[in-house]
Design a protein around this motif. Sequence first.
Motif, PDB file in Angstrom:
ATOM      1  N   SER A 206      45.714  36.894  33.396  1.00  0.00           N
ATOM      2  CA  SER A 206      45.031  38.179  33.568  1.00  0.00           C
ATOM      3  C   SER A 206      43.750  38.228  32.749  1.00  0.00           C
ATOM      4  N   LEU A 208      41.847  35.790  32.557  1.00  0.00           N
ATOM      5  CA  LEU A 208      40.893  35.056  33.386  1.00  0.00           C
ATOM      6  C   LEU A 208      40.430  35.882  34.574  1.00  0.00           C
ATOM      7  N   GLY A 209      40.946  37.099  34.679  1.00  0.00           N
ATOM      8  CA  GLY A 209      40.502  37.977  35.753  1.00  0.00           C
ATOM      9  C   GLY A 209      41.256  37.761  37.055  1.00  0.00           C
TER      10      GLY A 209
ATOM     11  N   LEU B  50      45.142  43.453  26.775  1.00  0.00           N
ATOM     12  CA  LEU B  50      46.506  42.925  26.845  1.00  0.00           C
ATOM     13  C   LEU B  50      47.471  43.889  26.178  1.00  0.00           C
ATOM     14  N   PRO B  70      43.104  43.854  31.883  1.00  0.00           N
ATOM     15  CA  PRO B  70      42.322  42.737  31.342  1.00  0.00           C
ATOM     16  C   PRO B  70      41.457  42.060  32.399  1.00  0.00           C
ATOM     17  N   GLN B  71      41.997  41.941  33.639  1.00  0.00           N
ATOM     18  CA  GLN B  71      41.242  41.176  34.653  1.00  0.00           C
ATOM     19  C   GLN B  71      39.945  41.838  35.064  1.00  0.00           C
ATOM     20  N   ILE B  75      36.260  39.375  30.182  1.00  0.00           N
ATOM     21  CA  ILE B  75      36.510  38.731  28.896  1.00  0.00           C
ATOM     22  C   ILE B  75      36.967  37.294  29.091  1.00  0.00           C
ATOM     23  N   GLY B  97      39.679  30.016  37.137  1.00  0.00           N
ATOM     24  CA  GLY B  97      39.035  31.330  37.217  1.00  0.00           C
ATOM     25  C   GLY B  97      37.971  31.387  38.302  1.00  0.00           C
TER      26      GLY B  97
END
Lengths: 337, 336
Positions: A206, A208-209, B50, B70-71, B75, B97
């Motif tokens: 998460s 890492l998106g 997180l 977070p996604q 970051i 990613g």
Amino acid sequence: MTTTSAVRPVATDQQPAAAPPPTTRPDHAPALTVVPRRNPWTWVGVAAVAVLVAMFVNGLATNPGWDWPTFARYFATETVIKALGTTIQLTVLGTVAGFVLGVVLAAMRLSPNAFLRSVAWAYIWAFRSIPLIVQLLFWFNIAYLYQSISFGLPFGPSFGSVATNDLFGALGAAVLGLALHQAAYAAEIIRGGILSVDEGQREAASALGIPRRRQFLRIVLPQAMRSILPNAANEVISLFKGTSIVSVLAIPELFYQVQVIYGRNSRVVPLLLVATVWYIILTTLLSVGQYYVERHFARGSSRTLPPTPLQRLRTRLAAFGTSTSRAAGTTTAGVAR
Amino acid sequence: MITVTDARKNYGSFAALDDVSLDIPSGSLTALLGPSGSGKSTLLRSIAGLEGLDSGTVTIEGRDVTNEPPQRRGIGFVFQHYAAFKHMTVRDNVAFGLTIRKRPKAETDKKVDELLEIVGLDGFRNRYPAQLSGGQRQRMALARALAVDPQVLLLDEPFGALDAKVRTDLRQWLRRLHDEVHVTTVLVTHDQEEALDVADRIAVLNKGRIEQVGDPVTLYERPANDFVMGFLGSVAHFGDQLVRPHDIVLERDRATALALDAKVAGSPGVVEAVVERVVPLGFEVRVDLRADSGARFAAQITRRDAADLQLREGETVHARAVGRSSVVEVDPALAI
């Protein structure tokens, strides 16, 4: 060993600090010859088991009750092969539907929502509590409860309806029963696998998106497969054999057809043997498949994968060809690459 | 710029973050330094999303991300235990990613090649993480985090699981990397040496609060309070002061000690002490001392000074504090 460790400290205590530590074996003593430990009882055991195995094999070959000619006559007849096809069909459908539903149930059991969690728990509880044969008979008789099934909005208008017996043939009832039964077990196996994947993997994904669904499919599930697979393979094999229970619904699968044949000709034992050998053959194929699938998902879990039996055989042969004395060493080197 | 305002996070009755506010300038390398349980990791994880905050806000480059997962925060995060995707090769880990964002393959490959070269793993692209050493795994994790061009790079004790030698190598490498890439970086550590070595700003945390924020020199030389002073280096209780052991000068006779130019205001003067032990530490020598009052303290002097003094256990010396990093009381101007 025991003597050495017991003697040493005592001896050191009694010596003055300056004295050299006592050696257990003087330098000039002859080198000891290492011999394997003798174990006479192992040989007694081997002999006893060997005799039993020989008796069993002899029985298989010589006892006329096995009736090998009848076995050979029926082993590959069209009826049996066709029945085998039905058995495989039941297994595949039951496995696929069972595991798809199992994934859903596992996701529900791990959901943050208490309602979904409880429903999944109750499902698993119910379907693990009902014996498969009882459940199958229920599905077979579903038309007794619901004569027709209509499609529409819940509690709302209906778009059309089908007679239950048209929708659920005996085969449909069997597949449904097997799948629902399988789903309860699959859900627990999959849940266990998911729990075995470190929480950090998900967090890393998460960060890492990566969207949640992708995190599950691309990161968690492939790693969970490693602990899911051995249990899942067990389940598939047990489902495969479990299809024999479906014979109570008079579905022409392997076991049912064999029963039909020996009902006509009374050759019970050879025909049971026909079914047995087919079950063994297919279970063996499944086990081989399991080995390779597990190997695929073991990628990255250890520094080097163990060689497949084929690779092992090939290196063994190659090593034998070049040098017999260094065979062991060459095998290891071949493994690493 | 990352701005954290009045962040609060409770675990039961324990306040992991107690109304923390912090500004992290763009392009800086900021260390969050503190003992375990001080809330430094919680603060970093809240910036990453997180961990959710009970109250307070987080903005990254002007965008309020407090309620974003977070996604969606832009970051990059590096974990202490690498969190490498074990079922993927090094190349796939770093590319992940980008592949998930459906970037063209040529672009992804180029980026991955570039990053693997920066982190020095170009020869390892087809290996699995299990076939790498700890330091290599962490460099892979760093490349993976950098691949998506994050606005901020967050590192949670990134070198904590590595051995001492690799640690020092990697942190200097990280410093150089930061000078090249210039991405706003926040590093959590409990190691003051690591913070002083790599960071250009340090925030010292204790019990869920920030004690002091500043550049390494300020923090070392002008600590806001005794906690910061004690955490950033060793201290000696000298009279009613806290001083750095290397700011204590030892002399054989009292007159020479008195004549020393003391730069510290309110210095308690010369303390007579008995040498209890002389410990050579390499370049420096630590002298364990006991004052008349019975209080024990240590002085750290150079090898040459120690040789000149020819100290022996049981002898009496005269100690005096010089230098600027003594703490007498908390300066209100420096306190946060």
